[in-house]
Enzyme design. Sequence first.
Site, PDB file in Angstrom:
ATOM      1  N   GLN A   1     -34.145  62.705  61.493  1.00 62.91           N
ATOM      2  CA  GLN A   1     -32.971  63.073  60.688  1.00 62.91           C
ATOM      3  C   GLN A   1     -33.155  62.559  59.257  1.00 62.91           C
ATOM      4  OE1 GLN A   1     -30.088  64.537  62.368  1.00 62.91           O
ATOM      5  NE2 GLN A   1     -29.455  65.028  60.304  1.00 62.91           N
ATOM      6  N   PHE A   2     -33.948  63.280  58.449  1.00 67.56           N
ATOM      7  CA  PHE A   2     -34.184  62.843  57.078  1.00 67.56           C
ATOM      8  C   PHE A   2     -32.911  62.854  56.251  1.00 67.56           C
ATOM      9  CE2 PHE A   2     -34.469  67.374  56.471  1.00 67.56           C
ATOM     10  CZ  PHE A   2     -34.014  67.589  55.173  1.00 67.56           C
ATOM     11  N   THR A   3     -31.900  63.600  56.692  1.00 64.70           N
ATOM     12  CA  THR A   3     -30.651  63.677  55.927  1.00 64.70           C
ATOM     13  C   THR A   3     -29.876  62.363  55.932  1.00 64.70           C
ATOM     14  OG1 THR A   3     -29.415  64.582  57.800  1.00 64.70           O
ATOM     15  CG2 THR A   3     -30.439  66.166  56.285  1.00 64.70           C
TER      16      THR A   3
END
Length: 159
Positions: free
Chosen positions: A78-80
């Site tokens: 989950q790079f967000t």
Amino acid sequence: MRALVQRVENASVAVMDLVVGSCGKGLLVFLGVGPDDDEHVAERLWRKVRDLRVFADETGKTNRSLADVAGDVLVVSQFTLYADVHRGNRPSFAGAAAPEPAEALYGRFCELAEDDLGLGHVGRGVFGAEMRVSLVNDGPFTMMLDSSELGFHPIGSQR
């Protein structure tokens, strides 16, 4: 690294309508990797997640860890979690690690979970894919862990 950890009854992740990872009672971990993270940070963050006392004991108090209950884990990249919205309304993801090192550290975090004795099933998402996550949050019980706030710094860093 940043981990959004949710205690769940069950969770699953699908890519193109095909379930690629799942877990039963345990933890769903959304994992983001920062540009300065390394294996040392991944190892320390995994141990923190594993040892969080978020499961009820026989008296109903949250005194038991994932390891204590042999719970399952589902880890989804989950790079967000590194979104920056300080300027304007469009998030910037410049604070996230580049894909290649992020994928390696995501994989290392998952391997640590899989190698841990006494744990239940460990499921994974697909790094970089469009995913659909389904879950039944238990509690709800959700925590944000940031390795930099926990004092987990890369080896050799000057922080």
